[in-house]
Design a protein around this motif. Sequence first.
Motif, short mmCIF file in Angstrom:
data_model
loop_
_atom_site.label_atom_id
_atom_site.label_comp_id
_atom_site.label_asym_id
_atom_site.label_seq_id
_atom_site.Cartn_x
_atom_site.Cartn_y
_atom_site.Cartn_z
N ARG A 171 0.88 -1.35 -0.08
CA ARG A 171 -0.06 0.17 -0.06
C ARG A 171 0.73 1.35 -0.07
O ARG A 171 0.55 2.20 -0.86
N LYS A 172 1.81 1.35 0.81
CA LYS A 172 2.80 2.27 0.60
C LYS A 172 4.19 1.87 0.82
O LYS A 172 4.90 1.69 1.69
N PRO A 173 4.61 1.59 -0.59
CA PRO A 173 5.92 0.80 -0.59
C PRO A 173 7.26 1.48 -0.09
O PRO A 173 8.02 0.77 0.66
N MET A 174 7.30 2.70 -0.48
CA MET A 174 8.48 3.34 0.10
C MET A 174 8.25 3.52 1.46
O MET A 174 9.58 3.42 2.31
N ARG A 175 7.46 4.07 2.35
CA ARG A 175 7.13 4.26 3.78
C ARG A 175 7.70 2.86 4.33
O ARG A 175 8.13 2.63 5.46
N THR A 176 7.00 1.72 3.65
CA THR A 176 7.30 0.46 4.31
C THR A 176 8.62 0.10 4.35
O THR A 176 9.06 -0.50 5.38
N LEU A 177 9.40 0.37 3.19
CA LEU A 177 10.86 -0.13 3.26
C LEU A 177 11.62 0.80 4.28
O LEU A 177 12.38 0.26 4.80
N VAL A 178 11.22 2.04 4.00
CA VAL A 178 12.36 2.86 4.94
C VAL A 178 11.76 2.62 6.37
O VAL A 178 12.86 2.62 7.29
N SER A 179 10.69 2.52 6.68
CA SER A 179 10.52 2.14 8.28
C SER A 179 11.19 0.89 8.59
O SER A 179 11.33 0.82 9.77
N THR A 180 10.99 -0.09 7.67
CA THR A 180 11.52 -1.51 8.12
C THR A 180 13.18 -1.24 8.31
O THR A 180 13.86 -1.73 9.19
N ILE A 181 13.78 -0.42 7.50
CA ILE A 181 15.25 -0.06 7.44
C ILE A 181 15.42 0.49 8.87
O ILE A 181 16.41 0.37 9.66
N LEU A 182 14.75 1.54 9.16
CA LEU A 182 14.86 2.34 10.19
C LEU A 182 14.53 1.63 11.71
O LEU A 182 15.19 1.52 12.77
N SER A 183 13.60 0.71 11.45
CA SER A 183 13.45 -0.06 12.67
C SER A 183 14.51 -1.27 13.02
O SER A 183 14.45 -1.66 14.27
N THR A 184 15.27 -1.40 11.91
CA THR A 184 16.45 -2.39 12.57
C THR A 184 17.77 -1.58 12.75
O THR A 184 18.77 -2.35 12.55
N GLY A 185 17.71 -0.48 12.92
CA GLY A 185 18.91 0.35 13.06
C GLY A 185 19.54 0.65 11.88
O GLY A 185 20.77 0.84 11.85
N GLY A 186 19.03 0.45 10.66
CA GLY A 186 19.45 1.02 9.44
C GLY A 186 20.44 -0.22 8.69
O GLY A 186 20.44 -1.20 9.39
N VAL A 187 20.62 -0.11 7.54
CA VAL A 187 21.33 -1.20 6.74
C VAL A 187 22.65 -1.06 7.02
O VAL A 187 23.33 -0.09 7.08
N ARG A 188 23.39 -2.31 7.10
CA ARG A 188 24.76 -2.67 7.24
C ARG A 188 25.21 -3.18 6.17
O ARG A 188 24.80 -3.83 5.47
N ARG A 189 26.37 -2.91 5.73
CA ARG A 189 27.15 -3.60 4.63
C ARG A 189 28.47 -4.22 5.40
O ARG A 189 29.30 -3.81 6.01
N VAL A 190 28.34 -5.36 5.01
CA VAL A 190 29.53 -6.40 5.51
C VAL A 190 30.53 -6.44 4.39
O VAL A 190 30.14 -7.11 3.20
N VAL A 191 31.82 -6.12 4.32
CA VAL A 191 32.80 -6.39 3.31
C VAL A 191 33.75 -7.36 3.73
O VAL A 191 34.39 -7.32 4.80
#
Length: 381
Positions: A223-243
């Motif tokens: 229903r709100k794709p961008m808010r859903t994705l951004v809210s999921t990202i923020l609820s997990t403390g942001g995205v991490r990159r593992v190199v």
Amino acid sequence: MSTAFDVRVLDSVVRVDFDASVPDDVRDRIRGHWVDLVEDGAEPTVTLTANLGNGRLSTDPQHRIVSATSPEQLAARVVSEATLVGIAGLSGSALMLHAGAVALDDGRVIALVGPSGRGKTTASIALGRRFGYVTDETLAVYPGGEVVPYRKPLSVGTDPDSKTQLPASAEGLRGLPDAPLVLDAIVVLDRREGVAEPYVETVPVLEALEALVPQTSFLSTMRKPMRTLVSTILSTGGVRRVVYSESETLGDLVDEILAAATDESPHLVDVGVSTSDCDCGAKLGEEPVVVEAAPGTLYRRGEYRDALSVDDALVVFRQNRVTVLDGLGPVLWFAAADTTASQITDAALREMPAPPPDVDPAAIVDATLDELVTADVLVRA
């Protein structure tokens, strides 16, 4: 005697059947791939009938034909087709990532995101021997963070159409904890040669969107794709990159992954598909600078599924692509509603800081409009 069997694929039940072209040993082998997901007593959502070589097709969405020319290819296609059924069953209700995932004993889930060939299955195997195996390539997350497990056969190999299928239990991967599964961290896998010491870094939310959107399925059905994705990202403390170079080193990074968190807390405003022209937050108490509108080419916003303001930036989502506009971009996007370049320049002069005396604002706006048209964010009418 029937050789069909039913398997749980996310929230769907899929029946796998075979026609006479498939030898008994191949049927037994394919069934063995699904031993961890066999479901008894539930009504199947879709039936897949597998065959070797006859290429039959079916137009019945509830009864699909899966055809291949070799047993290995057939096994891989059964997994792919069954997965598509499960993904479609959650369309519009869950965020679906192309990701492996493992679960800690307390139910916290770590998602391992990446395109095909980036090492999701290898990472899932390495971590799945220490933590609960959730999935190796398809992760479903409800808006509240609840994870739907999919302990699918591990797909090992480089050719997507003929990967080797391995049941997780036969590979020594751990089962799921008794605790409810909740997404706690999203990790973008960045496997590189020659990384002596693997490390974890946080990814800004706007950069994370550009990395994650291509690794989603049916995002536009939310229903709100961008808010859903951004809210999921923020609820997990942001995205991490593992190199990293070797998947065996990932287990030692779990504590660091969980501890790493962004301090971003952006202001989000849903723009959506029904946004009408606006004055873009005209400065109160300031006299607007008016540029006389002249007849000419009209500009309007291109078709898009969703838009979300993230602080001063604007995220525009269309055709499973995301474009992040900042600076002058959001002002021009909002102002483009069958308006001329000079009218859009007027909006820019009202909303942006005054340009230096030697800068021609109309030229800057024209150049930016060209860029937005090239990016398919705006169209000329």
